[in-house]
Design an enzyme around this catalytic site. Structure first.
Site, PDB file in Angstrom:
ATOM      1  N   LYS A   1      -4.599   4.628  -1.632  1.00 61.98           N
ATOM      2  CA  LYS A   1      -5.666   3.884  -2.314  1.00 61.98           C
ATOM      3  C   LYS A   1      -6.106   4.616  -3.585  1.00 61.98           C
ATOM      4  CE  LYS A   1      -6.618   0.128   0.146  1.00 61.98           C
ATOM      5  NZ  LYS A   1      -6.588  -1.225  -0.433  1.00 61.98           N
TER       6      LYS A   1
ATOM      7  N   SER B   1     -11.342   2.570  -0.838  1.00 59.13           N
ATOM      8  CA  SER B   1     -11.975   2.905   0.445  1.00 59.13           C
ATOM      9  C   SER B   1     -12.646   4.266   0.431  1.00 59.13           C
ATOM     10  CB  SER B   1     -10.900   2.895   1.535  1.00 59.13           C
ATOM     11  OG  SER B   1     -11.415   3.405   2.748  1.00 59.13           O
TER      12      SER B   1
ATOM     13  N   TYR C   1      -3.513   6.527   3.999  1.00 57.42           N
ATOM     14  CA  TYR C   1      -4.157   5.324   3.460  1.00 57.42           C
ATOM     15  C   TYR C   1      -5.059   5.681   2.279  1.00 57.42           C
ATOM     16  CZ  TYR C   1      -7.496   1.363   3.546  1.00 57.42           C
ATOM     17  OH  TYR C   1      -8.306   0.317   3.230  1.00 57.42           O
TER      18      TYR C   1
END
Lengths: 332, 332
Positions: free
Chosen positions: B149, B121, B145
């Site tokens: 990732k 992402s 997050y």
């Protein structure tokens, strides 16, 4: 202030413990107690004027007593190193990744976030002989150890942002001169070409004399770790820590030829014990590591500059040569 | 060739499954069977001329049947997304990190390493409105997050180097237009300001009209995922994958004002339903994400360029508007 050293039986862990025992303080604050943790219970440093607790265990299954309530600083030096993590993927993941997660969880359970000083590595980068890596260089590791260290840095930086702890990750250069014997690590020769001649023993050099390595001395590494333990991580301006908790410290980029010159300047003629025997396999591995950095940020953050190569060689003679000789003789 | 989609019930997972069912092939090779895996058993795509197995379970405790012997491609799209990983650290770590480790282990058990297409992402970067990130930009995430990732990318790249699998990680831009309702994600407004007016409903805009976002359409995201599944990862030369398995795909950097112009070009006057209501909290979060990239490498590797914003709006009308309206009506 209570301090914990994870990996307290290791080469650098023992040196940090000895320094805390000698100083009695860290960053101007008195050390109230020290916990040493490793696979086998680490030896207590001599002369400590505070209680020292020694614990044995598995980092990934960290006992609560390893990071007790009131811990102000955690030196997280425990790791499965490069050759071992490459040979055993699961072991490396268990210690280097799950172990770091266990450290984060233990710190999170404390009432206030402790400083965590983490030893990351130059092995988390690639780039090779021609590279001079800036502070914002991307970590593209070419080995499992480096990948796991880079991931652990990400978790520690995120945990810092969340207020679970307050991390400073130092990407150590190749530390020389290491005591002990030559081993299977690809970088083993970098210490061996200095240490073995000082013991009167032969050593082999698998790379050309103009091959450069990013190195630091154990003394300098300990200074950086102690500075990382007490520096102000909330300062703004040039070099502010912010989101990026990883530091490329000011090591030195030295060719093998320069190292041998420094050896001869301290112990004339010693380099005659070094035999050139090119080993393409070793050259291929160490040739992938970056040989130089431009550590602007570390200097702005107060990490001290490196001493000369001759001082590095003399420091090994002063600090470790006698012990190394004694251990060799005891084991023979 | 057997294919597995982890996160097969999600927005992109369903679109990839539908596309495989429609095509019957991937990269010129016939699809022999498809396994869909998610927390709840995903629906089978209509029209598939091959067997489809649907499995429910926990990614971190991945059942062997999810990646069966003979699997050639794994789409690893399963994740705990940004707001959820920020709210529940342990849940994010379990799915985004342990889950990826489970995928690596399952692939390693296969006789030959499968291609793994992983959705990373833009949230793994920071930089903000002024940034134009090059391909070698350092990933300094400002959210859990993104950190998870980026770490998963490191593990997948290392596993690729070791020959355990063959990964391509695509760092997806903010995907618009998402179907469904406005939600608490900070990026929710980017889809809402296009979707809601097309449904005849009002939407609020929390940032200025000149605020830029790095976006892509669901159609383009699916094209990139399919390309990543079949591209040659061993090619040398410009853009060769090498050690770095992460790709910044060629999204588009668009201001909110440009998005609303595109909306009006497709549905004249629709943007009148968008109310400007500045929200400094939302602006602070999304303002930290990079608004632009210079994706040179992705283009050299054959990732297709993005269509216009007007085409993006029209594609939502063609692909998702009717379903979105039906779901809203069914739930009201």
């Amino acid at each position: 202030m209570h301090i914990t050293i994870l990996g307290g039986a290791g080469f650098l862990g023992r040196k940090v413990a000895a320094r805390l025992a000698a100083d009695g303080t860290l960053g101007g604050q008195p050390v109230s107690s020290l916990t040493l943790f490793d696979l086998a219970a680490p030896p207590s440093p001599s002369g400590a004027r505070f209680p020292v607790h020694s614990l044995a265990g598995d980092l990934a299954d960290l006992p609560a007593a390893a990071i007790p309530p009131g811990t102000g600083v955690v030196f997280h030096l425990a790791a499965v190193v490069s050759a071992a993590a490459e040979a055993d993927y699961e072991l490396g993941r268990r210690v280097n990744v799950r172990g770091t997660d266990a450290v984060i969880d233990a710190c999170h359970r404390l009432a206030s976030p402790p400083r965590v000083v983490f030893t990351s590595s130059v092995a988390s980068f690639s780039g090779g002989q021609g590279a001079v890596l800036p502070d914002d260089a991307r970590q593209v590791p070419a080995n499992t150890y480096g990948a796991q260290k880079a991931a652990a840095e990400l978790f520690l930086a995120d945990a810092s942002r969340r207020g679970m702890l307050d991390a400073v990750s130092i990407r150590l250069p190749t530390v020389i001169v290491r005591p002990g014997r030559p081993n299977k690590a690809a970088s083993s020769f970098v210490s061996a070409i200095l240490r073995e001649p000082l013991l009167g023993l032969p050593a082999t050099l698998p790379v050309p004399d103009d091959f450069a390595v990013w190195v630091c001395s154990p003394r300098r590494a300990v200074e950086w770790l102690l500075h990382a333990a007490s520096m102000d991580t909330s300062a703004k301006g040039i070099g502010a820590m912010g989101l990026d908790r990883g530091i490329n410290p000011p090591g030195i980029s030295a060719t093998v030829g320069e190292m041998l010159q420094a050896l001869d300047s301290v112990r004339p003629g010693a380099s005659a014990l070094v035999e050139r025997r090119p080993d393409p396999a070793v050259a291929a591995i160490v040739g992938g590591w970056p040989a130089a950095f431009a550590p602007v940020r570390a200097k702005a953050l107060g990490f001290t500059a490196h001493e000369s190569l001759a001082d590095l060689v003399q420091a090994f003679i002063d600090d470790d040569l006698e012990n190394t000789r004694d251990e060799r003789n005891a084991n023979n």
